[in-house]
Structure formats: C-alpha cells, structure tokens
Design a protein around this motif. Structure first.
Motif, PDB file in Angstrom:
ATOM      1  N   ILE A 165       0.840  -1.205   0.000  1.00 48.91           N
ATOM      2  CA  ILE A 165       0.000   0.000   0.000  1.00 48.91           C
ATOM      3  C   ILE A 165       0.872   1.252   0.000  1.00 48.91           C
ATOM      4  O   ILE A 165       0.550   2.252  -0.671  1.00 48.91           O
ATOM      5  CB  ILE A 165      -0.940   0.003   1.219  1.00 48.91           C
ATOM      6  CG1 ILE A 165      -1.961  -1.132   1.114  1.00 48.91           C
ATOM      7  CG2 ILE A 165      -1.658   1.345   1.332  1.00 48.91           C
ATOM      8  CD1 ILE A 165      -2.892  -1.026  -0.059  1.00 48.91           C
ATOM      9  N   LYS A 166       1.976   1.219   0.727  1.00 51.85           N
ATOM     10  CA  LYS A 166       2.873   2.374   0.739  1.00 51.85           C
ATOM     11  C   LYS A 166       3.438   2.616  -0.660  1.00 51.85           C
ATOM     12  O   LYS A 166       3.538   3.755  -1.112  1.00 51.85           O
ATOM     13  CB  LYS A 166       4.011   2.166   1.738  1.00 51.85           C
ATOM     14  CG  LYS A 166       4.860   3.412   1.928  1.00 51.85           C
ATOM     15  CD  LYS A 166       5.779   3.299   3.128  1.00 51.85           C
ATOM     16  CE  LYS A 166       6.532   4.606   3.359  1.00 51.85           C
ATOM     17  NZ  LYS A 166       7.400   4.560   4.554  1.00 51.85           N
ATOM     18  N   TYR A 167       3.794   1.529  -1.350  1.00 52.63           N
ATOM     19  CA  TYR A 167       4.239   1.656  -2.747  1.00 52.63           C
ATOM     20  C   TYR A 167       3.097   2.187  -3.616  1.00 52.63           C
ATOM     21  O   TYR A 167       3.269   3.127  -4.396  1.00 52.63           O
ATOM     22  CB  TYR A 167       4.717   0.304  -3.274  1.00 52.63           C
ATOM     23  CG  TYR A 167       4.735   0.233  -4.783  1.00 52.63           C
ATOM     24  CD1 TYR A 167       5.806   0.740  -5.506  1.00 52.63           C
ATOM     25  CD2 TYR A 167       3.646  -0.317  -5.482  1.00 52.63           C
ATOM     26  CE1 TYR A 167       5.796   0.701  -6.901  1.00 52.63           C
ATOM     27  CE2 TYR A 167       3.642  -0.358  -6.864  1.00 52.63           C
ATOM     28  CZ  TYR A 167       4.718   0.160  -7.572  1.00 52.63           C
ATOM     29  OH  TYR A 167       4.704   0.130  -8.943  1.00 52.63           O
ATOM     30  N   ALA A 168       1.920   1.576  -3.469  1.00 49.63           N
ATOM     31  CA  ALA A 168       0.788   1.914  -4.336  1.00 49.63           C
ATOM     32  C   ALA A 168       0.328   3.348  -4.160  1.00 49.63           C
ATOM     33  O   ALA A 168      -0.144   3.980  -5.113  1.00 49.63           O
ATOM     34  CB  ALA A 168      -0.371   0.960  -4.050  1.00 49.63           C
ATOM     35  N   SER A 169       0.489   3.897  -2.954  1.00 58.32           N
ATOM     36  CA  SER A 169       0.046   5.274  -2.711  1.00 58.32           C
ATOM     37  C   SER A 169       0.811   6.274  -3.570  1.00 58.32           C
ATOM     38  O   SER A 169       0.316   7.369  -3.846  1.00 58.32           O
ATOM     39  CB  SER A 169       0.211   5.625  -1.228  1.00 58.32           C
ATOM     40  OG  SER A 169       1.587   5.642  -0.861  1.00 58.32           O
ATOM     41  N   LYS A 170       1.997   5.890  -4.014  1.00 58.95           N
ATOM     42  CA  LYS A 170       2.814   6.767  -4.859  1.00 58.95           C
ATOM     43  C   LYS A 170       2.741   6.393  -6.336  1.00 58.95           C
ATOM     44  O   LYS A 170       3.302   7.082  -7.184  1.00 58.95           O
ATOM     45  CB  LYS A 170       4.272   6.721  -4.394  1.00 58.95           C
ATOM     46  CG  LYS A 170       4.469   7.153  -2.948  1.00 58.95           C
ATOM     47  CD  LYS A 170       5.922   7.009  -2.533  1.00 58.95           C
ATOM     48  CE  LYS A 170       6.127   7.401  -1.078  1.00 58.95           C
ATOM     49  NZ  LYS A 170       7.544   7.213  -0.639  1.00 58.95           N
ATOM     50  N   MET A 268      -1.589   2.555   6.176  1.00 55.89           N
ATOM     51  CA  MET A 268      -2.394   1.853   5.184  1.00 55.89           C
ATOM     52  C   MET A 268      -3.867   2.224   5.316  1.00 55.89           C
ATOM     53  O   MET A 268      -4.556   2.469   4.317  1.00 55.89           O
ATOM     54  CB  MET A 268      -2.214   0.342   5.324  1.00 55.89           C
ATOM     55  CG  MET A 268      -3.024  -0.465   4.329  1.00 55.89           C
ATOM     56  SD  MET A 268      -2.714  -2.243   4.383  1.00 55.89           S
ATOM     57  CE  MET A 268      -3.593  -2.680   5.881  1.00 55.89           C
ATOM     58  N   ARG A 269      -4.364   2.286   6.534  1.00 54.20           N
ATOM     59  CA  ARG A 269      -5.757   2.661   6.770  1.00 54.20           C
ATOM     60  C   ARG A 269      -6.031   4.072   6.242  1.00 54.20           C
ATOM     61  O   ARG A 269      -7.054   4.323   5.598  1.00 54.20           O
ATOM     62  CB  ARG A 269      -6.073   2.592   8.260  1.00 54.20           C
ATOM     63  CG  ARG A 269      -6.182   1.175   8.816  1.00 54.20           C
ATOM     64  CD  ARG A 269      -6.300   1.194  10.338  1.00 54.20           C
ATOM     65  NE  ARG A 269      -7.420   2.001  10.783  1.00 54.20           N
ATOM     66  CZ  ARG A 269      -8.678   1.567  10.893  1.00 54.20           C
ATOM     67  NH1 ARG A 269      -8.964   0.323  10.580  1.00 54.20           N
ATOM     68  NH2 ARG A 269      -9.640   2.364  11.323  1.00 54.20           N
ATOM     69  N   GLU A 270      -5.104   4.983   6.513  1.00 56.77           N
ATOM     70  CA  GLU A 270      -5.272   6.360   6.061  1.00 56.77           C
ATOM     71  C   GLU A 270      -5.317   6.455   4.543  1.00 56.77           C
ATOM     72  O   GLU A 270      -6.122   7.209   3.972  1.00 56.77           O
ATOM     73  CB  GLU A 270      -4.152   7.233   6.630  1.00 56.77           C
ATOM     74  CG  GLU A 270      -4.220   7.418   8.146  1.00 56.77           C
ATOM     75  CD  GLU A 270      -3.012   8.136   8.701  1.00 56.77           C
ATOM     76  OE1 GLU A 270      -2.096   8.470   7.901  1.00 56.77           O
ATOM     77  OE2 GLU A 270      -2.962   8.375   9.925  1.00 56.77           O
ATOM     78  N   VAL A 271      -4.454   5.690   3.887  1.00 55.50           N
ATOM     79  CA  VAL A 271      -4.424   5.696   2.420  1.00 55.50           C
ATOM     80  C   VAL A 271      -5.740   5.174   1.856  1.00 55.50           C
ATOM     81  O   VAL A 271      -6.344   5.774   0.960  1.00 55.50           O
ATOM     82  CB  VAL A 271      -3.242   4.852   1.897  1.00 55.50           C
ATOM     83  CG1 VAL A 271      -3.359   4.637   0.381  1.00 55.50           C
ATOM     84  CG2 VAL A 271      -1.914   5.530   2.216  1.00 55.50           C
ATOM     85  N   LEU A 272      -6.194   4.028   2.369  1.00 61.66           N
ATOM     86  CA  LEU A 272      -7.402   3.397   1.836  1.00 61.66           C
ATOM     87  C   LEU A 272      -8.669   4.183   2.159  1.00 61.66           C
ATOM     88  O   LEU A 272      -9.673   4.065   1.463  1.00 61.66           O
ATOM     89  CB  LEU A 272      -7.521   1.972   2.374  1.00 61.66           C
ATOM     90  CG  LEU A 272      -6.433   0.994   1.915  1.00 61.66           C
ATOM     91  CD1 LEU A 272      -6.628  -0.372   2.563  1.00 61.66           C
ATOM     92  CD2 LEU A 272      -6.410   0.862   0.399  1.00 61.66           C
ATOM     93  N   LEU A 273      -8.633   4.989   3.221  1.00 56.08           N
ATOM     94  CA  LEU A 273      -9.786   5.806   3.595  1.00 56.08           C
ATOM     95  C   LEU A 273      -9.778   7.176   2.917  1.00 56.08           C
ATOM     96  O   LEU A 273     -10.784   7.891   2.937  1.00 56.08           O
ATOM     97  CB  LEU A 273      -9.825   5.999   5.116  1.00 56.08           C
ATOM     98  CG  LEU A 273     -10.210   4.770   5.950  1.00 56.08           C
ATOM     99  CD1 LEU A 273      -9.904   5.011   7.419  1.00 56.08           C
ATOM    100  CD2 LEU A 273     -11.681   4.420   5.755  1.00 56.08           C
ATOM    101  N   SER A 274      -8.649   7.525   2.318  1.00 56.58           N
ATOM    102  CA  SER A 274      -8.506   8.849   1.730  1.00 56.58           C
ATOM    103  C   SER A 274      -9.354   9.002   0.458  1.00 56.58           C
ATOM    104  O   SER A 274      -9.504   8.058  -0.327  1.00 56.58           O
ATOM    105  CB  SER A 274      -7.031   9.096   1.387  1.00 56.58           C
ATOM    106  OG  SER A 274      -6.884  10.288   0.635  1.00 56.58           O
TER     107      SER A 274
END
Length: 335
Positions: A165-170, A268-274
C-alpha cells in the motif's frame, strides 16, 4: 558473472514435482530478466510456462550491494494483462501454485518470493539490508520496475500488505486493481500473533528461527485450518534446511514487523480511507483466520467503500486452502 545454478523443487496442483537444476546462461545486468532452463516432470510435461529469476536493483545508497536475486514464477502469455501475486509472512510464491494455472488462462501472472524467503536472496542483516519495512518498500518498487513496467493488478496477502500500500500510494497510475487477502487493517491487527512474535525474541527468536519446522509449516498451519501434506511441508522447510540465512532473515523481519507494523497499518488505513485513493480495491477474507480477527473488517470496508468477499472455510493463507477458488475470484474481479 559465471552461470548461476539454482536447484529447485516445485510441487504442482496435480501432485507432480518439478525437480532438477536450472542454469542461468545469460550475463547479469541491473534489472535484467534471466530465464531458467525449464524443468519437466517425470512425464516430460511442463505445467508452468516459465521459471525465472529477476535481478532487480534495490535503490538505497546505504546498501553494501546493488542487486538482489528475486525468484519469480510466471504463468500465462506475456501479451495478456499483468497480475502480480505477493505472498504473506512467512510464506513463499509456492503458496500460489493452485492460483497460477487459473489466472494463466486469461492473464500473465507472476508470483515472487520476498527477499529473505523461498528462493530469493537472503542478505545477512546488518550488512546492507536489515529487513526493515522501509527497505522492503524500496526493494518492492525496484522489483515492480523489472517485472511489471506497465499497468498491472496487484494481489497481496497478509502482513506484507502495508508495504504494498505504501508503494501503491505513490504509483496509483500503475495499478489496474488491488486485491488484499486477509490484510492487517484494524488496530488489533497491528500486533503480531504469538506464533510470529516469538521469532523476534532477543534470545529464543534466533534459536526458533533456525528450526525448519517451527519456522515454516508449523507457523503456517497455526494460522488456519490447514492439514498440510508432508511433500508440501518439505517445500516450505527446504530454505531453512539448506541455509541458516533463511532463519537470520526471519528473525530480522520479525523484529522489524514488531517495531514498525503499527505505524504501517495506520498509514495503510489512512491511504485506503482517503478520498484521493482511486484504485479499485477489494478485500478477500478467510473467515477461519486464527491470526487476524474478523472484528472490524466489515465496518472498515463499509466506511472505505471497499468490496468485501468472504471465504467461510479458508484461514489466513487463503491461497493455501482454496487456491483454485481464489484464482477464480481474482479473475472475476479484474476481468
């Protein structure tokens, strides 16, 4: 570099075992894909289209080396849409052996071993790669550049999900779909189960990490309703039987998980909830998971508007229990 030999056993769904030596004959260049000579079963059949090692650079100026060997299994035509399958902790690409044949009918599927697991490199901790989650994220980005340069769908299982998820966020623009299989997504999930936390123990962790049974099939079977056959268990044990580096890696990643998992899960939660997260995301959940509680999962999916698919009889490692079914679910989601 001289030819590199890799001895492998890869048990196939039908029960056939590919056994033998594969020889790398090409020179090694940074990020270059080196094909292995395929190994046949006793009937002369090759069930998986190709076996390959990826040499992908790890972009970290602090590292003592510039390249790592990643073991990957590919299945399906390279002209088809790409799907990358990432196993959980502790496991191997071998866990997707029943998923690959299903996906290969319509997709180019690639399953890989994380550094420290299976047939991939296992750098010694404190000598350039310490198995921190940040280092894994950088290494994962390098691997994806080599095996999936264009858009792809990503399937990732278990405790490595926050890294992806950290990779995917970018790199949202590269992802077609994201499928999470029993990921740690609640606050309670940020604590390793006792079976895995034991490997991070200052003294006992180093001892237990070198135990082939405790570090492989016993750990896997403790996470769900598995009844693992001996020949399957031996594939998971083999890295620990052949080299102490597997145990050192397991000890190091367990310590890193214990230290950083909470922050990664929260991120990860923050990314998926954003609201900025635009990648179509599904969560598949084995309801008989003994490591991660289902409590809070359904609520998270509702709040974040993520598709939730429940597998009532599967445990934490869904692909190990119901590989063909998971393959069909993945195909249905990304078609």
């Amino acid at each position: 570099m001289p030819p590199f030999q890799l001895e492998m056993d890869f048990l196939l769904p039908e029960g056939n075992t590919l056994t033998g030596q594969a020889l790398l004959t090409s020179g090694v260049l940074k990020g270059n894909l080196l094909k292995l000579i395929p190994c046949m079963d006793t009937m002369g059949r090759q069930k998986i289209q190709s076996l390959a090692l990826q040499w992908a650079p790890v972009h970290n100026p602090q590292l003592m080396f510039s390249d790592c060997r990643w073991f990957c299994v590919e299945s399906g035509s390279s002209s088809n849409p790409s799907v990358v399958l990432a196993h959980g902790f502790p496991s191997q690409a071998y866990s997707y052996r029943k998923v690959l044949p299903v996906l290969s009918q319509s997709y180019h599927a690639t399953a890989f071993d994380w550094l420290g697991f299976g047939f991939s490199d296992k750098p010694q901790p404190k000598y350039g790669f310490d198995y921190t989650l940040d280092e894994y994220t950088a290494a994962f980005e390098s691997l994806i550049e080599a095996i999936a340069p264009d858009k792809f769908s990503l399937v990732i299982q278990g405790y490595f999900a926050p890294i992806a998820i950290k990779y995917a966020s970018k790199h949202q623009d590269k992802l077609q779909h994201l499928i999470l299989v029993n990921p740690p997504i609640t606050d309670k999930h940020a604590i390793l189960p006792s079976t895995l936390a034991l490997f991070s123990n200052f003294l006992l962790g180093e001892i237990f990490s070198q135990d082939p049974l405790r570090a492989s099939d016993k750990a896997l079977m403790s996470s769900g309703p598995y009844a693992m056959k001996e020949e399957v268990a031996m594939v998971y044990r083999r890295p620990y039987l052949t080299s102490g580096s597997s145990g050192f890696a397991l000890n190091a990643i367990s310590r890193a998980m214990k230290k950083d998992l909470k922050a990664y899960v929260q991120s990860m939660r923050e990314v998926l909830l954003s609201e900025s997260w635009k990648v179509p995301t599904s969560i598949c959940w084995g309801m008989r998971d003994r490591w991660l509680s289902y409590e809070g999962v359904e609520d998270f999916c509702k709040v974040s508007n993520k598709k939730l698919l429940e597998l009532p009889m599967a445990g934490h490692h869904v692909q190990e229990d119901f590989g063909e079914e998971l393959g069909r679910i993945i195909s249905e989601i990304i078609k």
